[in-house]
Design a protein around this motif. Structure first.
Motif, PDB file in Angstrom:
ATOM      1  N   ARG A  44       0.829  -1.203   0.000  1.00 45.52           N
ATOM      2  CA  ARG A  44       0.000   0.000   0.000  1.00 45.52           C
ATOM      3  C   ARG A  44       0.867   1.258   0.000  1.00 45.52           C
ATOM      4  O   ARG A  44       0.546   2.239  -0.668  1.00 45.52           O
ATOM      5  CB  ARG A  44      -0.946  -0.002   1.204  1.00 45.52           C
ATOM      6  CG  ARG A  44      -1.928  -1.156   1.168  1.00 45.52           C
ATOM      7  CD  ARG A  44      -2.923  -1.100   2.308  1.00 45.52           C
ATOM      8  NE  ARG A  44      -3.667  -2.365   2.411  1.00 45.52           N
ATOM      9  CZ  ARG A  44      -4.907  -2.474   2.865  1.00 45.52           C
ATOM     10  NH1 ARG A  44      -5.567  -1.387   3.266  1.00 45.52           N
ATOM     11  NH2 ARG A  44      -5.497  -3.647   2.930  1.00 45.52           N
ATOM     12  N   ALA A  48       0.734   3.989  -3.073  1.00 36.72           N
ATOM     13  CA  ALA A  48       0.561   5.425  -2.809  1.00 36.72           C
ATOM     14  C   ALA A  48       1.704   6.222  -3.411  1.00 36.72           C
ATOM     15  O   ALA A  48       1.497   7.281  -4.019  1.00 36.72           O
ATOM     16  CB  ALA A  48       0.475   5.666  -1.296  1.00 36.72           C
ATOM     17  N   ILE A  51       1.399   6.246  -7.368  1.00 42.49           N
ATOM     18  CA  ILE A  51       0.372   7.175  -7.861  1.00 42.49           C
ATOM     19  C   ILE A  51       0.846   8.622  -7.713  1.00 42.49           C
ATOM     20  O   ILE A  51       0.713   9.437  -8.631  1.00 42.49           O
ATOM     21  CB  ILE A  51      -0.953   6.962  -7.096  1.00 42.49           C
ATOM     22  CG1 ILE A  51      -1.528   5.582  -7.432  1.00 42.49           C
ATOM     23  CG2 ILE A  51      -1.958   8.055  -7.458  1.00 42.49           C
ATOM     24  CD1 ILE A  51      -2.724   5.196  -6.585  1.00 42.49           C
ATOM     25  N   ILE A 316       0.014  14.027  -1.837  1.00 41.36           N
ATOM     26  CA  ILE A 316      -0.754  12.917  -2.398  1.00 41.36           C
ATOM     27  C   ILE A 316      -0.435  11.620  -1.669  1.00 41.36           C
ATOM     28  O   ILE A 316      -1.337  10.832  -1.338  1.00 41.36           O
ATOM     29  CB  ILE A 316      -0.463  12.771  -3.907  1.00 41.36           C
ATOM     30  CG1 ILE A 316      -0.987  13.993  -4.665  1.00 41.36           C
ATOM     31  CG2 ILE A 316      -1.097  11.498  -4.465  1.00 41.36           C
ATOM     32  CD1 ILE A 316      -0.543  14.047  -6.115  1.00 41.36           C
ATOM     33  N   TYR A 317       0.850  11.392  -1.398  1.00 38.63           N
ATOM     34  CA  TYR A 317       1.281  10.174  -0.702  1.00 38.63           C
ATOM     35  C   TYR A 317       0.603  10.058   0.659  1.00 38.63           C
ATOM     36  O   TYR A 317       0.060   9.010   1.013  1.00 38.63           O
ATOM     37  CB  TYR A 317       2.798  10.197  -0.547  1.00 38.63           C
ATOM     38  CG  TYR A 317       3.379   9.001   0.173  1.00 38.63           C
ATOM     39  CD1 TYR A 317       3.249   7.721  -0.353  1.00 38.63           C
ATOM     40  CD2 TYR A 317       4.091   9.155   1.360  1.00 38.63           C
ATOM     41  CE1 TYR A 317       3.802   6.619   0.291  1.00 38.63           C
ATOM     42  CE2 TYR A 317       4.647   8.065   2.012  1.00 38.63           C
ATOM     43  CZ  TYR A 317       4.499   6.808   1.476  1.00 38.63           C
ATOM     44  OH  TYR A 317       5.049   5.712   2.116  1.00 38.63           O
ATOM     45  N   ASP A 319      -2.198  11.525   1.698  1.00 38.87           N
ATOM     46  CA  ASP A 319      -3.646  11.361   1.567  1.00 38.87           C
ATOM     47  C   ASP A 319      -4.028   9.957   1.088  1.00 38.87           C
ATOM     48  O   ASP A 319      -5.002   9.370   1.578  1.00 38.87           O
ATOM     49  CB  ASP A 319      -4.216  12.406   0.606  1.00 38.87           C
ATOM     50  CG  ASP A 319      -4.211  13.815   1.194  1.00 38.87           C
ATOM     51  OD1 ASP A 319      -3.997  13.939   2.419  1.00 38.87           O
ATOM     52  OD2 ASP A 319      -4.401  14.787   0.439  1.00 38.87           O
ATOM     53  N   ILE A 320      -3.253   9.414   0.135  1.00 37.08           N
ATOM     54  CA  ILE A 320      -3.567   8.073  -0.368  1.00 37.08           C
ATOM     55  C   ILE A 320      -3.262   7.020   0.694  1.00 37.08           C
ATOM     56  O   ILE A 320      -4.016   6.042   0.849  1.00 37.08           O
ATOM     57  CB  ILE A 320      -2.804   7.785  -1.669  1.00 37.08           C
ATOM     58  CG1 ILE A 320      -3.313   8.704  -2.787  1.00 37.08           C
ATOM     59  CG2 ILE A 320      -2.970   6.317  -2.085  1.00 37.08           C
ATOM     60  CD1 ILE A 320      -2.618   8.517  -4.109  1.00 37.08           C
ATOM     61  N   LYS A 321      -2.186   7.192   1.430  1.00 32.54           N
ATOM     62  CA  LYS A 321      -1.899   6.266   2.537  1.00 32.54           C
ATOM     63  C   LYS A 321      -3.075   6.205   3.497  1.00 32.54           C
ATOM     64  O   LYS A 321      -3.482   5.125   3.946  1.00 32.54           O
ATOM     65  CB  LYS A 321      -0.648   6.705   3.299  1.00 32.54           C
ATOM     66  CG  LYS A 321       0.663   6.326   2.680  1.00 32.54           C
ATOM     67  CD  LYS A 321       1.801   6.377   3.675  1.00 32.54           C
ATOM     68  CE  LYS A 321       1.921   7.709   4.381  1.00 32.54           C
ATOM     69  NZ  LYS A 321       3.030   7.720   5.354  1.00 32.54           N
TER      70      LYS A 321
END
Length: 334
Positions: A44, A48, A51, A316-317, A319-321
């Motif tokens: 995961r 992240a 992306i 982004i990293y 938030d996606i995590k």
């Protein structure tokens, strides 16, 4: 839990349960009690990172095109970034600004997975080896070591796609896109054509990534302290803002440190090596011809590019995590 001995390190707790009594940050063992663990957790992290890097590098392809042109043809593009944008559009059309988008997005998707996922993994491995308290007291060294190892493996994956991107940007008409460019290099030059720039890419990316992660971790820690609250008490919006701010600081530092190697990487991938010419010999010759000023050509464009994309990557990293439930990474900040 994963039973295979290959995953023993991933499944092993990293600190005693009493750590959280002294520090507001969740201790590794405490974090491991819920949510994904082992290879599931690190995959995961990797997704992240993939992306975040693909989105940011892909979006900044026009800036990268202009930066590369300034590095390769300083006698033509010598009036600043904005003028260089206009020159490229006037000469080749606006579509030229997206040259290399395919290999950029794909290359940095793969590299981002290795970089961010590897960083989290190797950070934990180092902490397991030296112990949580020792790691916390020497956390900058941990950040530097973990990021360097992660970037080495990331560059093995990135190098062929970066070579393709640079060839597409530096030689308009070389191929029509990622598949065409990749295939042409493979047929004409073989594996060596893809890895001619491996030395420069390591020289560029490893210090860049070390600065990127270490400066970000320190900057983020200080930004959290400046709020007067523990990280757990901050809102999601505040955390994202701190990620962006820390990313800008880290990006500027990383861009400056890695600029000479970035210029040499662009130069060495522009053309095929002559018979009997070694990579080291080419690099030395190029560095002498460019001088200090030439090695830092395009720095303004790269400041804009790296500062922006690094800020975006960490935001982004993070938030996606959170969206993936991957919040169990080992935290050694004070």
């Amino acid at each position: 839990m994963f039973q295979s001995p290959l995953f023993a390190q991933l499944n092993r707790p990293s600190a005693s349960a009493g750590t959280s009594a002294s520090y507001p940050i969740r201790a590794p063992l405490e974090a491991a009690k819920s949510g994904p663990q082992g290879i599931d957790l690190y995959s995961r992290f990797a997704l992240a990172g993939a992306i975040g890097c693909a989105i940011t590098h892909g979006a900044l392809t026009p800036v990268d095109v202009v930066k590369t042109r300034i590095q390769l043809e300083p006698e033509v593009y010598n009036k600043g970034m904005i003028t260089a944008f206009r020159q490229v559009v006037a000469k080749e059309g606006s579509g030229a600004l997206l040259t290399g988008f395919g290999p950029t997005a794909m290359g940095y998707f793969i590299q981002g997975a290795f970089k961010f996922g590897g960083y989290e993994l190797f950070k934990k491995q180092i902490i397991d080896i030296v112990g949580y308290e020792t790691a916390r007291e020497n956390r900058t060294a941990v950040y530097l070591g973990a990021s360097a190892i992660a970037e080495f493996f990331a560059d093995i994956a990135l190098c062929p796609l970066e070579a393709t991107r640079i060839r597409l940007v530096s030689q308009p008409g070389f191929a029509t896109g990622l598949v065409g460019g990749f295939t042409k290099i493979a047929k004409q030059e073989g594996l060596g054509g893809f890895y001619a720039g491996f030395g420069p890419i390591l020289f560029k990316q490893v210090p860049y990534t070390m600065a990127k992660f270490a400066v970000f971790e320190v900057a983020f820690e200080q930004l959290v302290k400046a709020t007067g609250k523990p990280k757990e008490a901050l809102s999601s919006g505040t955390i994202t803002t701190l990620n962006l701010t820390g990313g800008v600081i880290a990006g500027l530092a990383a861009a400056f440190i890695s600029q000479p190697a970035d210029t040499l990487l662009s130069k060495i991938n522009k053309t095929q090596a002559k018979p009997g010419e070694t990579t080291t010999g080419r690099l030395i010759s190029m560095a002498r011809q460019l001088g200090v000023k030439g090695l830092f050509g395009g720095l303004g464009a790269r400041f804009v590019m790296i500062g922006t994309l690094t800020a975006g990557q960490f935001a982004i990293y993070g938030d996606i995590k959170k969206a993936l439930g991957a919040t169990q990474g080992v935290d050694i900040a004070k």
